[in-house]
Design a protein around this motif. Structure first.
Motif, mmCIF file in Angstrom:
data_model
loop_
_atom_site.group_PDB
_atom_site.id
_atom_site.type_symbol
_atom_site.label_atom_id
_atom_site.label_comp_id
_atom_site.label_asym_id
_atom_site.label_seq_id
_atom_site.Cartn_x
_atom_site.Cartn_y
_atom_site.Cartn_z
ATOM 1 N N TYR A 1 0.876 -1.266 -0.057
ATOM 2 C CA TYR A 1 -0.026 -0.036 0.072
ATOM 3 C C TYR A 1 0.906 1.029 0.057
ATOM 4 O O TYR A 1 1.781 1.304 0.713
ATOM 5 N N VAL B 1 -9.580 3.114 1.891
ATOM 6 C CA VAL B 1 -9.085 3.212 3.289
ATOM 7 C C VAL B 1 -9.588 4.335 4.103
ATOM 8 O O VAL B 1 -10.190 4.435 5.285
ATOM 9 N N ALA C 1 -13.067 3.814 5.064
ATOM 10 C CA ALA C 1 -13.059 3.097 6.128
ATOM 11 C C ALA C 1 -12.892 3.722 7.562
ATOM 12 O O ALA C 1 -13.203 3.504 8.708
ATOM 13 N N SER D 1 -15.548 0.027 -2.552
ATOM 14 C CA SER D 1 -15.346 -1.438 -2.487
ATOM 15 C C SER D 1 -15.202 -1.591 -4.140
ATOM 16 O O SER D 1 -14.397 -2.639 -4.589
ATOM 17 N N TRP E 1 -11.698 -0.266 -5.401
ATOM 18 C CA TRP E 1 -10.686 -1.011 -4.974
ATOM 19 C C TRP E 1 -10.804 -2.481 -5.620
ATOM 20 O O TRP E 1 -9.787 -3.004 -5.697
ATOM 21 N N GLY F 1 -4.966 -11.527 2.058
ATOM 22 C CA GLY F 1 -5.298 -10.441 2.677
ATOM 23 C C GLY F 1 -6.197 -9.351 1.739
ATOM 24 O O GLY F 1 -7.093 -8.728 2.425
ATOM 25 N N LEU F 2 -5.456 -8.953 0.937
ATOM 26 C CA LEU F 2 -6.288 -7.791 -0.140
ATOM 27 C C LEU F 2 -7.760 -8.457 -0.450
ATOM 28 O O LEU F 2 -8.331 -7.648 -0.728
ATOM 29 N N THR G 1 -9.534 -10.259 0.987
ATOM 30 C CA THR G 1 -10.492 -10.189 2.194
ATOM 31 C C THR G 1 -10.965 -8.958 2.409
ATOM 32 O O THR G 1 -11.967 -8.287 2.851
ATOM 33 N N SER G 2 -9.798 -8.032 2.190
ATOM 34 C CA SER G 2 -10.417 -6.425 2.328
ATOM 35 C C SER G 2 -11.620 -6.178 1.221
ATOM 36 O O SER G 2 -12.363 -5.171 1.695
ATOM 37 N N PHE H 1 -14.654 -7.687 2.980
ATOM 38 C CA PHE H 1 -15.123 -6.586 4.044
ATOM 39 C C PHE H 1 -15.957 -5.406 3.611
ATOM 40 O O PHE H 1 -16.711 -4.895 4.275
ATOM 41 N N GLY H 2 -15.226 -5.079 2.511
ATOM 42 C CA GLY H 2 -15.799 -3.784 1.848
ATOM 43 C C GLY H 2 -17.376 -3.752 1.478
ATOM 44 O O GLY H 2 -18.137 -2.956 1.961
#
Length: 233
Positions: free
Chosen positions: A16, A52, A55, A101, A104, A144-145, A147-148, A151-152
């Motif tokens: 990031y 981000v 969020a 979301s 991204w 991890g990305l 999952t983001s 979650f978004g």
């Protein structure tokens, strides 16, 4: 010996905010003693930072709203300003979660393409030589990305579902709930007034009004009329 000395590996670190055009790496050249410096392609920082930012602001607003619900309930409901502000902010954050979301998710897809080992090898001059064999030892980890992104969209569903519950606290919903019960009460009141008016009209249309001593004997007067008529005959 020549084959063993040419068995080289390299690693590319990127993170990031995913300004890939600023990420550089050194690749070995065919001479073995020289190395060339290369850069990845693409800038996806705007989508990542926008996601981000939404969020962070959503988290901060959630904390403020929680404090207002618990410790400032009277101020929250005063003049119906608190529920209206809460409703508008919830709608805005729901829309922003959807937009950020989606942006991204698209940016992450482009990052995966830009950092694909097969695509990166096309920039390395040594890999363009058919006598050299270039292959990826380990690809990037996207758990991890990914999952983001999930979650978004879950946050969008959560905030959008909360719109109804916040709307129920506003004066708009309370006014709409009282509106269906209004006309029947007004109609019944008009009916009672009309009935009283008809009763007064009936009393005033008789020969003997409500005033005077002969008022209650209206039944006698109604019977006496036909008797008087028969006497005239």
């Amino acid at each position: 010996m020549e084959k063993a000395s040419s068995n080289l590996s390299m690693g590319i670190d990127f993170a990031y905010p995913f300004r890939l055009h600023q990420v550089s790496f050194e690749a070995p050249m065919c001479e073995g003693t020289r190395r060339e410096r290369l850069f990845l392609v693409g800038d996806y920082s705007s989508s990542a930072e926008f996601f981000v930012t939404i969020a962070v602001f959503a988290f901060l607003y959630s904390l403020v709203a929680t404090v207002a619900y618990i410790f400032f309930q009277n101020k929250y409901r005063e003049n119906n300003r608190g529920p209206l502000i809460d409703f508008i902010v919830t709608v805005v954050f729901s829309f922003m979660w959807l937009v950020s979301s989606s942006a991204w998710a698209k940016a992450l897809s482009d990052v995966k393409v830009a950092t694909d080992p097969d695509e990166v090898q096309l920039f390395i001059s040594a890999c363009k030589d058919q006598t050299n064999k270039c292959a990826s030892v380990q690809g990037p980890r996207w758990s991890g990305l990914n999952t983001s992104v999930v979650f978004g969209f879950l946050n969008f569903v959560l905030w959008a579902g909360n719109i109804w519950f916040v709307f129920k606290e506003t004066g708009w919903h309370k006014g709409a709930a009282r509106q269906p019960g209004g006309p029947p009460e007004k109609h019944s009141g008009s009916f009672g007034q009309q009935q009283a008016y008809n009763q007064d009209s009936f009393d005033q249309s008789g020969d003997y009004g409500p005033q005077g001593e002969l008022g209650p004997s209206s039944e006698y007067s109604q019977v006496g009329r036909p008797t008087s008529f028969s006497n005239q005959m």
